[in-house]
Design a protein around this motif. Structure first.
Motif, mmCIF file in Angstrom:
data_model
loop_
_atom_site.group_PDB
_atom_site.id
_atom_site.type_symbol
_atom_site.label_atom_id
_atom_site.label_comp_id
_atom_site.label_asym_id
_atom_site.label_seq_id
_atom_site.Cartn_x
_atom_site.Cartn_y
_atom_site.Cartn_z
ATOM 1 N N ALA A 459 0.824 -1.210 0.000
ATOM 2 C CA ALA A 459 0.000 0.000 0.000
ATOM 3 C C ALA A 459 0.857 1.258 0.000
ATOM 4 O O ALA A 459 0.437 2.304 -0.509
ATOM 5 N N GLN A 460 2.069 1.177 0.568
ATOM 6 C CA GLN A 460 2.947 2.342 0.658
ATOM 7 C C GLN A 460 4.057 2.312 -0.390
ATOM 8 O O GLN A 460 5.087 2.968 -0.230
ATOM 9 N N ALA A 461 3.857 1.544 -1.455
ATOM 10 C CA ALA A 461 4.872 1.468 -2.505
ATOM 11 C C ALA A 461 5.132 2.843 -3.082
ATOM 12 O O ALA A 461 4.210 3.606 -3.360
ATOM 13 N N HIS A 462 6.416 3.155 -3.241
ATOM 14 C CA HIS A 462 6.796 4.458 -3.759
ATOM 15 C C HIS A 462 7.435 4.303 -5.127
ATOM 16 O O HIS A 462 7.394 3.232 -5.726
ATOM 17 N N LYS A 463 8.017 5.344 -5.641
ATOM 18 C CA LYS A 463 8.571 5.360 -6.992
ATOM 19 C C LYS A 463 9.676 4.321 -7.153
ATOM 20 O O LYS A 463 10.579 4.224 -6.329
ATOM 21 N N ALA A 464 9.603 3.558 -8.238
ATOM 22 C CA ALA A 464 10.614 2.542 -8.515
ATOM 23 C C ALA A 464 11.890 3.215 -9.007
ATOM 24 O O ALA A 464 11.852 4.281 -9.622
ATOM 25 N N PRO A 465 13.056 2.607 -8.759
ATOM 26 C CA PRO A 465 14.324 3.223 -9.177
ATOM 27 C C PRO A 465 14.445 3.293 -10.696
ATOM 28 O O PRO A 465 14.007 2.393 -11.423
ATOM 29 N N CYS A 466 15.053 4.356 -11.190
ATOM 30 C CA CYS A 466 15.257 4.529 -12.636
ATOM 31 C C CYS A 466 16.192 3.471 -13.202
ATOM 32 O O CYS A 466 16.132 3.159 -14.395
ATOM 33 N N THR A 467 17.079 2.929 -12.372
ATOM 34 C CA THR A 467 17.992 1.882 -12.833
ATOM 35 C C THR A 467 17.246 0.611 -13.208
ATOM 36 O O THR A 467 17.827 -0.274 -13.838
ATOM 37 N N VAL A 468 15.979 0.528 -12.817
ATOM 38 C CA VAL A 468 15.126 -0.588 -13.210
ATOM 39 C C VAL A 468 14.169 -0.169 -14.328
ATOM 40 O O VAL A 468 13.977 -0.891 -15.307
ATOM 41 N N ILE A 469 13.577 1.003 -14.205
ATOM 42 C CA ILE A 469 12.541 1.440 -15.145
ATOM 43 C C ILE A 469 13.097 1.585 -16.559
ATOM 44 O O ILE A 469 12.508 1.081 -17.534
ATOM 45 N N ILE A 470 14.221 2.264 -16.717
ATOM 46 C CA ILE A 470 14.761 2.517 -18.057
ATOM 47 C C ILE A 470 15.156 1.217 -18.761
ATOM 48 O O ILE A 470 14.764 0.988 -19.919
ATOM 49 N N PRO A 471 15.925 0.307 -18.113
ATOM 50 C CA PRO A 471 16.213 -0.973 -18.788
ATOM 51 C C PRO A 471 14.953 -1.780 -19.091
ATOM 52 O O PRO A 471 14.878 -2.432 -20.141
ATOM 53 N N MET A 472 13.968 -1.750 -18.194
ATOM 54 C CA MET A 472 12.724 -2.465 -18.472
ATOM 55 C C MET A 472 12.022 -1.898 -19.695
ATOM 56 O O MET A 472 11.474 -2.647 -20.518
ATOM 57 N N GLY A 473 12.018 -0.577 -19.833
ATOM 58 C CA GLY A 473 11.401 0.030 -21.006
ATOM 59 C C GLY A 473 12.093 -0.385 -22.291
ATOM 60 O O GLY A 473 11.449 -0.685 -23.304
ATOM 61 N N MET A 474 13.427 -0.441 -22.261
ATOM 62 C CA MET A 474 14.181 -0.869 -23.443
ATOM 63 C C MET A 474 13.851 -2.312 -23.797
ATOM 64 O O MET A 474 13.658 -2.655 -24.970
ATOM 65 N N LEU A 475 13.777 -3.171 -22.806
ATOM 66 C CA LEU A 475 13.495 -4.583 -23.059
ATOM 67 C C LEU A 475 12.048 -4.790 -23.501
ATOM 68 O O LEU A 475 11.763 -5.694 -24.298
ATOM 69 N N ALA A 476 11.124 -3.982 -22.989
ATOM 70 C CA ALA A 476 9.728 -4.091 -23.425
ATOM 71 C C ALA A 476 9.600 -3.748 -24.910
ATOM 72 O O ALA A 476 8.913 -4.438 -25.671
ATOM 73 N N VAL A 477 10.288 -2.690 -25.329
ATOM 74 C CA VAL A 477 10.282 -2.334 -26.755
ATOM 75 C C VAL A 477 10.932 -3.432 -27.582
ATOM 76 O O VAL A 477 10.448 -3.798 -28.665
ATOM 77 N N LEU A 478 12.035 -3.984 -27.075
ATOM 78 C CA LEU A 478 12.725 -5.049 -27.801
ATOM 79 C C LEU A 478 11.853 -6.294 -27.919
ATOM 80 O O LEU A 478 11.861 -6.970 -28.961
ATOM 81 N N SER A 479 11.081 -6.609 -26.878
ATOM 82 C CA SER A 479 10.180 -7.764 -26.941
ATOM 83 C C SER A 479 9.143 -7.587 -28.042
ATOM 84 O O SER A 479 8.776 -8.549 -28.720
ATOM 85 N N LEU A 480 8.673 -6.356 -28.222
ATOM 86 C CA LEU A 480 7.719 -6.094 -29.301
ATOM 87 C C LEU A 480 8.398 -6.164 -30.667
ATOM 88 O O LEU A 480 7.887 -6.778 -31.604
ATOM 89 N N LEU A 481 9.593 -5.573 -30.767
ATOM 90 C CA LEU A 481 10.291 -5.557 -32.054
ATOM 91 C C LEU A 481 10.708 -6.957 -32.491
ATOM 92 O O LEU A 481 10.657 -7.284 -33.681
ATOM 93 N N LEU A 482 11.120 -7.788 -31.547
ATOM 94 C CA LEU A 482 11.493 -9.161 -31.899
ATOM 95 C C LEU A 482 10.287 -9.948 -32.399
ATOM 96 O O LEU A 482 10.449 -10.930 -33.134
ATOM 97 N N GLY A 483 9.092 -9.533 -31.988
ATOM 98 C CA GLY A 483 7.897 -10.174 -32.513
ATOM 99 C C GLY A 483 7.498 -9.643 -33.871
ATOM 100 O O GLY A 483 7.117 -10.399 -34.756
ATOM 101 N N LEU A 484 7.640 -8.331 -34.061
ATOM 102 C CA LEU A 484 7.227 -7.727 -35.321
ATOM 103 C C LEU A 484 8.230 -7.987 -36.442
ATOM 104 O O LEU A 484 7.844 -8.121 -37.604
ATOM 105 N N ALA A 485 9.507 -8.041 -36.098
ATOM 106 C CA ALA A 485 10.553 -8.166 -37.115
ATOM 107 C C ALA A 485 10.994 -9.609 -37.304
ATOM 108 O O ALA A 485 12.171 -9.883 -37.534
#
Length: 703
Positions: A459-485
């Motif tokens: 319930a008191q979860a706060h902002k996640a660290p950027c060292t996790v968010i940015i790499p996760m965003g890159m991998l999420a895009v890559l997961s989509l691109l590996l499917g489309l390409a």
């Protein structure tokens, strides 16, 4: 030259962490090590497009023998995957390392870099000595990562179990390599592969089985897969993406390097690899469904995905051994594709699990819930990872799993009934695995991200660290691109599969419909035009469709799939639903209070948890789990204050293989121990008996 510079940067990173302070040394170490990963990934790309083998290091060590390393296209692919996984995981690793004291911070980073360096060396090794040396170095480094953060009993026990099983697998793999090297009269892996057609069929089958189950330990293949959930469940949260996304590929590469040449001349080995992979996948996802610890669930899912990739490799080798190299290439491409996909979405999910742990202080699914609202960026990227691993289109997991299942159907080209039965059963197991995986990751995302928070920490979860968010965003895009390409990825993998199965399946899997001189029959091209085979012919640089086209006049196309068209259709459907919802929102809505039966507010404990969601699975697979009940009670004098019951599930491999082996070892040890607990006269009798036997033998030899 890039190898040397990258290795120097790997060594410099931990040294920079010794500088005083916390933030600046961590940033310097991270940037240095990441630069090394980028250089090493670039070298992997060069190797993929390069010649079959290019020498890197050639040493002749006294007594030990040749210690050679070469650069190959297949090794380049594994180096690219490994360097990429480490590069996206290093920000989180450096963040957690900054919390350690100065000396331990440098030691932690040094172990991480040692793991990376050993893996790259393994993917370049060309002789038995260099192959086993790098394997052992990686095993020791992995043990160090698992047990580094704490000296508590569970991590230490998990680390020792991992090391023990790794050494057992290493011993089996070494025996396999020595048998092959002795018969082939060369320690070079290329020389061994070239000599296999001339060796004894029994010898190569025994050596292939030893290599498969020995090196398969690192990939989580049953029965030596019990270490994986234990290790991941207790390892430092920042190292889990590395352990799952990168190190498990060591076992798959060993299959491709040692077992692939053997299976082409021993078809039964390919069938064993196929069936073992399918069974491993099913066992992994079943045990993942009943886990409430997020890290252990993802680890069991790694067992499942390694099983899927292994099944693709086994099917490809079997097809090739029975004289169907194009079919073998299709299955092999599916296996390699899934290996890449697993490294992508599993690194994403373990980074998400680490971010949730860093934010809430727990990775127990029963204590989470409601994180999508509190951590929208992390939750959104994590949800993409669950879509990809559940094989939902248009993400990458769908392409590789669908391609594998469809390629298995082409077993009708092989007339042998036992082979058809094996393929049919393996395909059924993999299909069941896919369905259970969808259920599992609905449970994971639902219990962790949706609903109400079931603990104060959630319930008191706060902002996640950027060292996790940015790499996760890159991998999420890559997961989509590996499917489309897919039509871009398959030709690259087809080139890598060609030396393994004897044919490049690119022209069959992704025919070039855009080329005027295409070999595709005109009737087939016209039949596929309605699903987009010729869409974009004037401006798109890639091929259009993924098909199963093998120049069979009776049934030239088994299936056709346009990943990009799928994405467009799904986007239009979702956009239409959104517009419809927006249009209905402006209409007048009458709101009234519904009868709530006296329940004015839904409480968190009333919502579904991971445990309750998995209850039907526990019932269905009760015979597989064989759970036992542990009872805890608290007393005060003669009175029982509290009593609780806990259901404990033991892995089937642990129950049927590991524990009997340990029990047998203790039995032998106890019987041998009796020899040390006798009287002096008994020992004197032993000595006298041995002396008499020696004298008789010497006397017989003298005559």
């Amino acid at each position: 030259m890039l190898y040397i510079i990258a290795y120097l940067l790997f060594a410099a990173g931990p040294l920079l962490a010794l500088l005083p302070g916390r933030r600046i040394p961590s940033v310097l170490a991270w940037s240095t090590m990441t630069t090394g990963c980028v250089l090493m990934g670039s070298e992997g790309v060069i190797a993929i497009g390069g010649p079959a083998a290019q020498p890197l290091i050639q040493l002749a060590l006294p007594i030990i023998g040749p210690f050679d390393f070469v650069q190959t296209p297949l090794g380049g692919l594994l180096i690219l995957i490994t360097a990429s996984v480490f590069a996206v995981a290093l920000p989180f690793v450096a963040r957690d390392a900054s919390t350690f004291p100065q000396g331990r911070r440098a030691l932690f980073l040094a172990i991480v870099m040692l793991t990376l360096a050993a893996m790259i060396g393994f993917f370049s090794a060309e002789t038995i000595v260099s192959f086993i040396f790098c394997w052992e170095l990686a095993a020791i480094a992995i043990w160090g990562l698992i047990t580094f953060e704490t000296r508590q009993s569970k991590p230490v026990a998990a680390g020792l179990l991992t090391l023990a099983l790794s050494e057992l697998g290493s011993l089996a793999g070494l025996v396999s390599l020595l048998l092959l090297a002795s018969a082939a009269s060369t320690p070079q892996l290329v020389g061994i592969a070239a000599a296999i057609p001339h060796l004894s069929p029994t010898l190569i089958l025994v050596a292939g089985l030893l290599a498969f189950f020995g090196f398969g330990m690192k990939a989580g293949i049953i029965p030596l897969n019990v270490w994986l959930p234990a290790a991941h469940g207790t390892a430092p949260r920042s190292t889990s993406p590395i352990l799952s996304g990168a190190t498990l590929n060591l076992g798959l590469y060993a299959f491709l390097r040692i077992d692939a040449p053997i299976a082409l001349h021993a078809p039964n080995l390919g069938l064993i690899i196929l069936s073992s992979g399918a069974l491993t996948a099913l066992i992994g996802i079943i045990y993942a469904l009943v886990e409430k610890d997020m890290k252990r669930l993802l680890a069991q899912s790694s067992v499942e995905n390694m099983g899927i990739a292994t099944a693709g490799i086994g099917a490809g080798l079997t097809f090739a051994a029975y004289g169907h190299p194009l079919l073998g290439g299709a299955s092999m491409v599916a296996g390699l594709y899934h290996m890449i996909n697993h490294s992508t979405f599993k690194t994403l999910l373990f980074l998400g699990a680490g971010g949730i742990d860093a934010t809430t202080g727990t990775h127990n699914l029963d204590d989470l819930g409601g994180l999508m609202k509190r951590l929208p960026a992390l939750g959104g990227f994590f949800l993409v990872g669950t879509f990809a691993i559940a094989a939902l289109p248009p993400f990458n997991g769908f392409v590789s799993e669908w391609l594998l299942l469809e390629s298995l159907l082409r077993v009708v080209e092989i007339p042998d009934i036992p082979v058809r039965i094996t393929f049919a059963l393996s395909g059924a197991l993999l299909a069941l695995t896919s369905g259970l995986a969808l259920t599992c990751f609905i449970m994971l995302s639902g219990s962790a991200l949706m609903g109400l928070p079931r603990s104060e920490r959630a319930a008191q979860a706060h902002k996640a660290p950027c060292t996790v968010i940015i790499p996760m965003g890159m991998l999420a895009v890559l997961s989509l691109l590996l499917g489309l390409a897919a039509t871009l990825i398959i030709p690259v993998l087809g080139r890598l599969a060609a030396p393994l199965v004897g044919a490049n399946p690119t022209a069959s899997l992704v025919p070039d419909f855009f080329r005027p001189q295409s070999s595709i029959p005109l009737a087939v091209r016209h039949a596929l035009d309605p699903i987009g085979a010729s869409v974009g012919a004037a401006f798109l640089p890639l091929r259009s469709l993924v098909v199963m086209h093998l120049d069979q006049t009776s049934a030239p196309v088994v299936y056709a799939m346009s990943t990009m068209l799928t994405f467009v259709v799904l986007t239009l459907m979702l956009g239409g639903v959104w517009l419809l919802a927006r249009g209905l929102r402006h209409k007048r809505i009458t709101r009234s209070t519904l009868w709530d039966a006296g329940l004015t507010r839904l409480r968190p404990e009333m919502t579904y948890t991971a445990t309750t969601f998995a209850a039907p699975v526990r019932v269905v697979f009760q015979g597989l789990f064989h759970p036992h009940i542990e009872e805890d009670e608290e007393r005060q004098g003669a009175f029982v204050l509290t009593r609780s019951h806990r259901q404990v599930i033991t892995n089937i491999s642990d129950r049927l293989v590991l524990k009997p082996m340990i029990s047998a070892a203790f039995t032998v040890a106890n019987r041998l121990a009796r020899m040390h607990k006798g009287r002096v006269n008994t020992y004197a009798a032993y000595i006298l008996l041995v002396m008499v036997l020696v004298l008789i033998m010497v006397g017989g030899t003298g005559r």
